[in-house]
Design a protein around this motif. Structure first.
Motif, PDB file in Angstrom:
ATOM      1  N   SER A  37     -10.532  33.582   0.172  1.00  0.00           N
ATOM      2  CA  SER A  37     -10.777  33.476  -1.272  1.00  0.00           C
ATOM      3  C   SER A  37      -9.505  33.209  -2.058  1.00  0.00           C
ATOM      4  N   ASP A  38      -8.336  33.511  -1.461  1.00  0.00           N
ATOM      5  CA  ASP A  38      -7.072  33.283  -2.153  1.00  0.00           C
ATOM      6  C   ASP A  38      -6.535  31.870  -1.960  1.00  0.00           C
ATOM      7  N   SER A  39      -7.173  31.075  -1.099  1.00  0.00           N
ATOM      8  CA  SER A  39      -6.686  29.723  -0.841  1.00  0.00           C
ATOM      9  C   SER A  39      -7.040  28.823  -2.023  1.00  0.00           C
ATOM     10  N   PRO A  40      -6.267  27.745  -2.237  1.00  0.00           N
ATOM     11  CA  PRO A  40      -6.544  26.860  -3.377  1.00  0.00           C
ATOM     12  C   PRO A  40      -7.834  26.078  -3.182  1.00  0.00           C
ATOM     13  N   SER A  41      -8.437  25.683  -4.300  1.00  0.00           N
ATOM     14  CA  SER A  41      -9.621  24.829  -4.223  1.00  0.00           C
ATOM     15  C   SER A  41      -9.188  23.445  -3.758  1.00  0.00           C
ATOM     16  N   VAL A  42     -10.147  22.666  -3.268  1.00  0.00           N
ATOM     17  CA  VAL A  42      -9.849  21.306  -2.845  1.00  0.00           C
ATOM     18  C   VAL A  42      -9.240  20.514  -3.999  1.00  0.00           C
ATOM     19  N   ARG A  43      -9.771  20.714  -5.190  1.00  0.00           N
ATOM     20  CA  ARG A  43      -9.282  19.987  -6.366  1.00  0.00           C
ATOM     21  C   ARG A  43      -7.813  20.291  -6.637  1.00  0.00           C
ATOM     22  N   HIS A  44      -7.455  21.569  -6.645  1.00  0.00           N
ATOM     23  CA  HIS A  44      -6.067  21.932  -6.923  1.00  0.00           C
ATOM     24  C   HIS A  44      -5.142  21.492  -5.788  1.00  0.00           C
ATOM     25  N   PHE A  45      -5.607  21.571  -4.566  1.00  0.00           N
ATOM     26  CA  PHE A  45      -4.817  21.171  -3.409  1.00  0.00           C
ATOM     27  C   PHE A  45      -4.447  19.689  -3.498  1.00  0.00           C
ATOM     28  N   ILE A  46      -5.421  18.848  -3.828  1.00  0.00           N
ATOM     29  CA  ILE A  46      -5.175  17.404  -3.909  1.00  0.00           C
ATOM     30  C   ILE A  46      -4.327  17.066  -5.129  1.00  0.00           C
ATOM     31  N   ASN A  47      -4.586  17.715  -6.260  1.00  0.00           N
ATOM     32  CA  ASN A  47      -3.792  17.468  -7.462  1.00  0.00           C
ATOM     33  C   ASN A  47      -2.325  17.829  -7.245  1.00  0.00           C
ATOM     34  N   ASP A  48      -2.089  18.962  -6.614  1.00  0.00           N
ATOM     35  CA  ASP A  48      -0.709  19.385  -6.359  1.00  0.00           C
ATOM     36  C   ASP A  48       0.005  18.415  -5.428  1.00  0.00           C
ATOM     37  N   PHE A  49      -0.711  17.954  -4.399  1.00  0.00           N
ATOM     38  CA  PHE A  49      -0.111  17.029  -3.442  1.00  0.00           C
ATOM     39  C   PHE A  49       0.258  15.706  -4.104  1.00  0.00           C
ATOM     40  N   LEU A  50      -0.651  15.114  -4.868  1.00  0.00           N
ATOM     41  CA  LEU A  50      -0.378  13.841  -5.536  1.00  0.00           C
ATOM     42  C   LEU A  50       0.710  13.982  -6.591  1.00  0.00           C
ATOM     43  N   ILE A  62       0.837  -1.202   0.000  1.00  0.00           N
ATOM     44  CA  ILE A  62       0.000   0.000   0.000  1.00  0.00           C
ATOM     45  C   ILE A  62       0.873   1.254   0.000  1.00  0.00           C
ATOM     46  N   ILE A  63       0.566   2.170  -0.916  1.00  0.00           N
ATOM     47  CA  ILE A  63       1.239   3.474  -0.960  1.00  0.00           C
ATOM     48  C   ILE A  63       0.536   4.392   0.044  1.00  0.00           C
ATOM     49  N   HIS A  64       1.273   4.884   1.011  1.00  0.00           N
ATOM     50  CA  HIS A  64       0.703   5.696   2.088  1.00  0.00           C
ATOM     51  C   HIS A  64       1.429   7.040   2.140  1.00  0.00           C
ATOM     52  N   LEU A  65       0.697   8.117   1.850  1.00  0.00           N
ATOM     53  CA  LEU A  65       1.292   9.451   1.772  1.00  0.00           C
ATOM     54  C   LEU A  65       0.553  10.397   2.710  1.00  0.00           C
ATOM     55  N   LYS A  66       1.310  11.196   3.454  1.00  0.00           N
ATOM     56  CA  LYS A  66       0.707  12.143   4.401  1.00  0.00           C
ATOM     57  C   LYS A  66       1.316  13.523   4.210  1.00  0.00           C
ATOM     58  N   GLY A  67       0.471  14.536   4.343  1.00  0.00           N
ATOM     59  CA  GLY A  67       0.917  15.917   4.292  1.00  0.00           C
ATOM     60  C   GLY A  67       0.092  16.737   5.258  1.00  0.00           C
ATOM     61  N   GLU A  68       0.294  18.028   5.249  1.00  0.00           N
ATOM     62  CA  GLU A  68      -0.501  18.885   6.125  1.00  0.00           C
ATOM     63  C   GLU A  68      -1.942  18.922   5.614  1.00  0.00           C
ATOM     64  N   ASP A  69      -2.839  18.488   6.434  1.00  0.00           N
ATOM     65  CA  ASP A  69      -4.275  18.479   6.139  1.00  0.00           C
ATOM     66  C   ASP A  69      -4.682  17.470   5.063  1.00  0.00           C
ATOM     67  N   ILE A  70      -3.811  16.508   4.738  1.00  0.00           N
ATOM     68  CA  ILE A  70      -4.194  15.494   3.756  1.00  0.00           C
ATOM     69  C   ILE A  70      -3.454  14.198   4.034  1.00  0.00           C
ATOM     70  N   GLU A  71      -4.150  13.085   3.821  1.00  0.00           N
ATOM     71  CA  GLU A  71      -3.566  11.745   3.931  1.00  0.00           C
ATOM     72  C   GLU A  71      -4.238  10.860   2.891  1.00  0.00           C
ATOM     73  N   ILE A 126      -8.419  -0.515  -8.252  1.00  0.00           N
ATOM     74  CA  ILE A 126      -7.813   0.288  -7.194  1.00  0.00           C
ATOM     75  C   ILE A 126      -8.652   0.233  -5.919  1.00  0.00           C
ATOM     76  N   ALA A 127      -7.962   0.094  -4.802  1.00  0.00           N
ATOM     77  CA  ALA A 127      -8.577   0.288  -3.486  1.00  0.00           C
ATOM     78  C   ALA A 127      -7.850   1.475  -2.865  1.00  0.00           C
ATOM     79  N   GLY A 128      -8.596   2.529  -2.513  1.00  0.00           N
ATOM     80  CA  GLY A 128      -7.948   3.735  -2.035  1.00  0.00           C
ATOM     81  C   GLY A 128      -8.722   4.434  -0.944  1.00  0.00           C
ATOM     82  N   ALA A 129      -8.034   5.303  -0.234  1.00  0.00           N
ATOM     83  CA  ALA A 129      -8.665   6.095   0.825  1.00  0.00           C
ATOM     84  C   ALA A 129      -8.018   7.476   0.849  1.00  0.00           C
ATOM     85  N   ILE A 130      -8.831   8.485   1.135  1.00  0.00           N
ATOM     86  CA  ILE A 130      -8.337   9.850   1.243  1.00  0.00           C
ATOM     87  C   ILE A 130      -9.040  10.541   2.407  1.00  0.00           C
ATOM     88  N   ALA A 131      -8.260  11.298   3.161  1.00  0.00           N
ATOM     89  CA  ALA A 131      -8.815  12.096   4.259  1.00  0.00           C
ATOM     90  C   ALA A 131      -8.195  13.489   4.181  1.00  0.00           C
TER      91      ALA A 131
END
Length: 641
Positions: free
Chosen positions: A331-344, A235-244, A301-306
């Motif tokens: 309003s200047d913060s990234p969207s959830v979509r961009h935040f997750i795309n950048d992290f991955l 299992i690939i397990h990745l963690k960052g600030e506010d995302i796992e 794929i079996a996956g999980a995101i938090a």
């Protein structure tokens, strides 16, 4: 001159027609607005589990804020007790916090920046929908207790000295007049509690004397959800600030995801899950420099995101789907979509470069999916064209008017959408006449379907019956387009009916396991006996119930044994498929290997299965015909709750 008379509508619509409900009345009159559907506990998202969640969410928020590392939950029959070891509700506000809408500490975003509940409704809904609700808060050597009945304060006890640890203790019993004939299914509660443990590493939750604890978060979650032997790579397990995130490819068909926002299990996904699936595809394409088909990348794929966001915007009070939003209110913060795309794009790409063995395994799995897709592409095209033509006059399907995947409409009504899969024309005829045409559909099988164990997915397209069924369900491209929330196997209560049930369960477990894992597959319980006299009729679901009914109505009572669904009249059938129908969900336990399970029950005649059948043969005397006819029934089934 003719006199003008007011219309009937105007005469009945006046000042007296306008009512103002207090908070308690409104919750009890419209519970679906606060907790989603009601249900009897046979589905994971039924209201009784939402009540438990609403109280536990407050305990979790205390842990996230750094107060208390243990939660104690006890559930016996209909009584639920939940105790945290946080700061405890301020004693002077105990009653307000559980009985006044829009009262709470979570409006102060500095105190609860990434809380699950933000609108001050949850615990009040639990209070209003319970026959008994008590809350006890302990702070700094003092405690306060208040007791309620259906949201009405019954006992306001004074603050007293008490030498106990800080925290909040809530006890409640869901109202049986609202949650009809409900029962808690232990497997659902355990999964709910495990999810809390996985998302809050370091927190211990004691449920009925058993501790639930996780060290590795989503890694542990996936290890529990999937069979380790089916993993194609670690299992690939990745963690960052506010995302796992965590994911791997398996040998199963379909995709299997678990998504969370601020500790809330978003069963219907939302923007974060869509972004996660999109980011995996984009990152893998960029890494290999090839434009693989997205379906080939995501197959198996079996996956999980938090993720954690400030002031999350959910699409309903039950918080099962995240709406579009930014990571924070800024309003200047990234969207959830961009935040997750950048992290991955950053973290997954780095991981694959550092772990070439895993990268090779992913490539092999993608190429295998690509080959399988191309092998059946010709068959698939012909089958789809045939299904399209048949759908115009599909005699097997009696469709309903509302569907689970409709873009518009009441969410609670859509969750009631059901398709009954039954055998033969007689059973489907009774069902069709008795059903609710708005939300209930019927699919009629032609005798026993094919045993598809160890077959490839070509069978789904080559077998006309399977092809029409999975097109009726609309699950060719995954569960996003699923047309019915509940898929119900409605077979006769005899050996043939049990066999057909097993064959259909094999079909879903083998080709669409995620549909079973998500709790969509159920078995309809219909009565085995009707016991009646001139004054009363009792329907019985077991020999024990039949005996009790016979004792009540007397020895002269008429006893009818239902063997086939076609023997039950449409008028009677309507009582068994209404909002109170008895459903048994098909549940897969952690210890269950789908491959081993299907091999044992549906594979070649193994010695183990022969021994099981011999050891479990049961001889019953047919009580209906009162003759010496002997009916042999094999007691055994796939795992159901």
């Amino acid at each position: 001159m003719a006199q003008n008379t007011p219309s009937p509508d105007n005469s009945t619509y006046n000042e007296d027609s306008i009512r103002s409900l207090d908070w308690r009345e409104h919750i009890r009159l419209r519970p679906g607005m606060y907790i989603g559907k009601l249900g009897d506990g046979s589905a994971q998202d039924d209201g009784i589990y939402v009540l438990v969640k609403e109280v536990v969410d407050n305990c979790i928020d205390e842990f996230v804020m750094g107060h208390g590392k243990r939660i104690e939950i006890k559930i016996e029959d209909h009584r639920v007790s939940i105790r945290d070891f946080g700061r405890g509700i301020p004693l002077g506000k105990v009653i307000d916090c559980v009985s006044k809408i829009n009262t709470g500490a979570k409006y102060d975003s500095e105190a609860f920046k990434k809380s699950v509940g933000l609108n001050g409704v949850g615990t009040k809904a639990v209070n209003a929908l319970s026959t008994h609700f008590s809350v006890k808060s302990t702070r700094e050597g003092k405690s306060k207790v208040a007791e309620f009945h259906q949201g009405v304060l019954k006992n306001d006890l004074p603050i007293v000295d008490e030498n106990a640890k800080n925290g909040t203790f809530v006890v409640f019993e869901p109202d049986n007049s609202i949650f009809k004939n409900y029962r808690f299914i232990p497997e659902y509660l355990e999964e709910q509690i495990w999810n809390y443990a996985f998302l809050n590493a370091g927190l211990t939750i004691n449920y009925n004397g058993r501790n639930f604890f996780s060290n590795k978060g989503l890694y542990d979650l996936l290890m529990r959800k999937v069979n380790e032997e089916s993993l194609r790579y670690p299992i690939i397990h990745l963690k960052g600030e506010d995302i796992e995130v965590a994911f791997s490819h398996t040998n199963d068909y379909g995709e299997d995801y678990y998504s969370f926002v601020n500790g809330q299990y978003t069963t219907q996904g939302g923007t974060h899950l869509a972004a996660f699936r999109e980011a995996i595809v984009k990152t893998i394409r960029d890494f290999y420099g090839k434009s693989f088909d997205a379906a080939d990348i995501r197959q198996s794929i079996a996956g999980a995101i938090a993720i954690k966001v400030q002031e999350p915007v959910f699409e309903s009070q039950t918080k099962t789907k995240l709406g579009s939003q930014n990571i924070s209110p800024d309003s200047d913060s990234p969207s959830v979509r961009h935040f997750i795309n950048d992290f991955l794009r950053r973290e997954l790409d780095n991981y694959l470069h550092k772990n070439p063995t895993v990268a090779d395994a992913i490539l092999k799995r993608i190429l295998q999916s690509e080959r399988e897709r191309k092998e059946i592409s010709g068959i698939k095209k012909i089958a789809n064209e045939r299904a399209k033509k048949a759908s115009v006059h599909n005699k097997k399907l009696r469709d309903c008017r509302i569907h689970f995947d409709d873009n518009k409409g009441d969410e609670e009504v859509k969750r009631q959408t059901t398709i009954f899969i039954t055998e033969g024309d007689s059973a489907s005829g009774s069902l069709t006449k008795a059903r609710n045409v708005q939300t209930q559909a019927v699919f009629s099988l032609r005798g026993k379907p094919l045993n598809c164990f160890n077959q490839t997915k070509k069978v789904v397209y080559e077998n006309e019956e399977f092809n029409l069924l999975f097109h009726a369900l609309n699950i060719e491209d995954g569960l996003d387009g699923l047309r019915f929330n509940r898929i119900v196997l409605a077979t006769d209560a005899d050996i043939d009916g049990m066999h057909i049930r097993l064959l259909m369960m094999t079909f879903f477990l083998h080709f669409f396991p995620d549909l079973v894992k998500k709790g969509h597959l159920h078995i309809l319980e219909t009565p085995l006996f009707r016991v009646r006299n001139k004054k009363e009729t009792i329907y019985c679901y077991s020999e024990e119930e039949k005996q009790t009914a016979t004792d009540k109505l007397g020895k002269q009572a008429e006893i009818t044994r239902f063997k086939g669904l076609g023997e039950i009249s449409p008028d009677e059938f309507g009582q068994f498929i209404d909002e109170n129908m008895k459903l048994q969900p098909v549940i897969l336990n952690k210890s269950t290997s789908i491959s081993d399970l299907l091999t044992y029950y549906m594979g070649k005649n193994t010695r183990e299965r022969q021994e099981f059948i011999i050891d479990n043969l049961k001889v019953e005397k047919d009580a209906v015909e009162d003759t010496n006819k002997i009916e042999v029934t094999v007691q055994g089934n796939l795992e159901t709750a």
